[in-house]
Write an enzyme that holds these catalytic residues in place. Structure first.
Site, PDB file in Angstrom:
ATOM      1  N   GLU A   1      77.329 -70.241 -74.779  1.00 37.56           N
ATOM      2  CA  GLU A   1      77.295 -70.202 -73.320  1.00 37.56           C
ATOM      3  C   GLU A   1      77.943 -68.937 -72.764  1.00 37.56           C
ATOM      4  O   GLU A   1      79.032 -68.978 -72.186  1.00 37.56           O
ATOM      5  CB  GLU A   1      77.976 -71.440 -72.736  1.00 37.56           C
ATOM      6  CG  GLU A   1      79.349 -71.770 -73.310  1.00 37.56           C
ATOM      7  CD  GLU A   1      79.989 -72.957 -72.611  1.00 37.56           C
ATOM      8  OE1 GLU A   1      79.979 -72.995 -71.364  1.00 37.56           O
ATOM      9  OE2 GLU A   1      80.495 -73.840 -73.314  1.00 37.56           O
TER      10      GLU A   1
ATOM     11  N   GLU B   1      73.704 -76.084 -68.970  1.00 38.54           N
ATOM     12  CA  GLU B   1      74.029 -75.121 -67.911  1.00 38.54           C
ATOM     13  C   GLU B   1      72.956 -74.042 -67.874  1.00 38.54           C
ATOM     14  O   GLU B   1      72.520 -73.549 -68.911  1.00 38.54           O
ATOM     15  CB  GLU B   1      75.417 -74.502 -68.150  1.00 38.54           C
ATOM     16  CG  GLU B   1      76.529 -75.544 -68.194  1.00 38.54           C
ATOM     17  CD  GLU B   1      77.893 -74.960 -68.533  1.00 38.54           C
ATOM     18  OE1 GLU B   1      78.047 -73.724 -68.462  1.00 38.54           O
ATOM     19  OE2 GLU B   1      78.797 -75.734 -68.887  1.00 38.54           O
TER      20      GLU B   1
ATOM     21  N   HIS C   1      83.631 -73.746 -63.187  1.00 38.04           N
ATOM     22  CA  HIS C   1      84.131 -75.084 -62.877  1.00 38.04           C
ATOM     23  C   HIS C   1      84.275 -75.321 -61.376  1.00 38.04           C
ATOM     24  O   HIS C   1      85.100 -76.120 -60.945  1.00 38.04           O
ATOM     25  CB  HIS C   1      85.477 -75.320 -63.569  1.00 38.04           C
ATOM     26  CG  HIS C   1      85.388 -75.300 -65.066  1.00 38.04           C
ATOM     27  ND1 HIS C   1      86.493 -75.216 -65.881  1.00 38.04           N
ATOM     28  CD2 HIS C   1      84.313 -75.349 -65.900  1.00 38.04           C
ATOM     29  CE1 HIS C   1      86.113 -75.214 -67.154  1.00 38.04           C
ATOM     30  NE2 HIS C   1      84.793 -75.288 -67.184  1.00 38.04           N
TER      31      HIS C   1
END
Length: 411
Positions: free
Chosen positions: A365, A269, A239
């Site tokens: 992920e 991502e 983040h």
């Protein structure tokens, strides 16, 4: 001169015409019917939503707080958003049904407006549902003081479970959003070059996605779409926001595009590398790819979230990299953002017992980080979105190149 006592505490502000909703009337009715059944089954006389995600989910209105409270009151026969006067008629135009505006001219006008709705519904006492995971200590105290005849009961956990199972309309929107993320990802790759700052690369992706959302959804709000593009040491956290750091030859890169279609979060991502890929970087990247590929195979109906984590942990453990993990292996999608919403009981973590079932949309992920000064330093993460279908099949809706064979950039 107008006196404070002359000013209205609430008003009805129907300015213009109702706008097209994100979802059909039938979809909005489905959501609210399910909510009202839960209320009836649990003796809840009224619900006061205060969160971004539930107000958006049940009314289609996405507010901007700026220090003010917003709400949605639902009874068996009323459905009214509560908005601040500063927003004019927009909340009514974008609300599924009714809206009431409260003014700033007197304190506690928010609670006054809620009381007015309940009174008009003939509800003077009983059980009032609130979101205990969202209301602050101060707001809860004010609600208890304003409604002493009511028992405040939690509605957040139940509504989270309702939001976890997506309708076909929601899945279609998320699938479109995944395609939009891919467009943003392509723009990011095209913008990467030596000497280009992270924020410039991020801007290219954000602009491409915003324009595509406007093209596909010309009636919707255009808000909160963003890109986290990171380079070098800045890839160590998932983040980390873009900075003024410039891309350099030999940088590990992180591509993160987030298309927000009417409050719905969709993401892409990818790990990337700029220049020739050294063996120490390839090693960690390929290990993360091994976990990622196995994770895609494990997501299927009937499997517990925690069991997926256990098997993927074993792969990292075999490579002595389990301590390099930085977060869970995936999460649910829907009305959420980096500052609101989360369906916490549908995350791929060791402490989550939830069993995967049709209608769920979840990511895979895996992410590991190697610290600065060590060979292959940086963050490695890949992210796909999977839809669990009614027939038991699992559809990967991402469809973007992944891995060192595709995402080593040389210019």
């Amino acid at each position: 001169m107008m006196q404070v006592s002359d000013l209205e505490r609430t008003k009805i502000l129907h300015n213009g015409e109702k706008e097209k909703l994100t979802f059909s009337k039938e979809e909005m009715e489905r959501r609210n019917t399910k909510l009202r059944k839960h209320m009836a089954d649990n003796d809840i006389d009224a619900v006061l939503f205060t969160s971004y995600h539930n107000i958006k989910y049940y009314s289609d209105f996405l507010y901007t707080a700026f220090g003010r409270n917003y709400g949605l009151v639902v009874t068996q026969d009323k459905h009214v958003t509560v908005s601040a006067n500063i927003d004019g008629g927009m909340p009514w135009r974008t609300s599924y049904q009714d809206n009431i505006v409260y003014t700033d001219w007197q304190r506690d006008n928010f609670e006054y407006a809620v009381r007015k709705i309940l009174n008009e519904a003939g509800i003077k006492k009983g059980r009032l549902g609130i979101e205990e995971d969202h209301v602050t200590i101060e707001l809860r105290r004010k609600l208890q003081d304003a409604f002493p005849e009511f028992e405040l009961v939690d509605i957040a956990k139940a509504t989270m479970r309702f939001r976890m199972i997506k309708s076909q309309e929601e899945i279609d929107l998320i699938r479109n959003g995944a395609q939009i993320c891919n467009i943003g990802g392509k723009a990011v790759i095209e913008a990467v070059a030596e000497g280009v700052p992270e924020y410039e690369v991020a801007l290219a992706g954000t602009q491409a996605m915003t324009r595509e959302i406007a093209k596909r959804y010309p009636h919707t709000i255009l808000r909160d779409t963003w890109v986290w593009f990171q380079s070098g040491i800045n890839t160590d956290g998932a983040h980390n926001w873009p900075t003024t750091r410039k891309v350099q030859e030999g940088d590990i890169l992180s591509l993160n595009t987030f298309a927000m279609v009417s409050g719905y979060y969709i993401a892409l991502e990818r790990t990337m590398f700029y220049g020739d890929l050294p063996d120490e970087y390839r090693k960690y990247w390929e290990i993360n790819m091994e976990v990622y590929k196995r994770g895609l195979e494990l997501i299927k109906p009937g499997v517990r979230c925690k069991d997926i984590c256990a098997e993927l942990n074993d792969i990292y453990r075999e490579h002595n990299l389990l301590a390099n993990r930085t977060f869970g292996y995936g999460h649910s999608f829907g009305v959420l953002s980096h500052y609101y919403g989360r369906e916490g009981i549908l995350e791929l973590r060791e402490d989550i017992d939830t069993v995967l079932e049709p209608g769920m949309v979840i990511s895979m992920e895996p992410c590991i980080t190697t610290l600065e000064g060590q060979p292959g330093a940086g963050g490695y993460r890949e992210h796909d979105i999977l839809v669990i279908k009614e027939n038991g099949e699992v559809e990967n809706i991402t469809g973007f190149p992944v891995g060192p064979e595709h995402l080593v950039i040389k210019k």
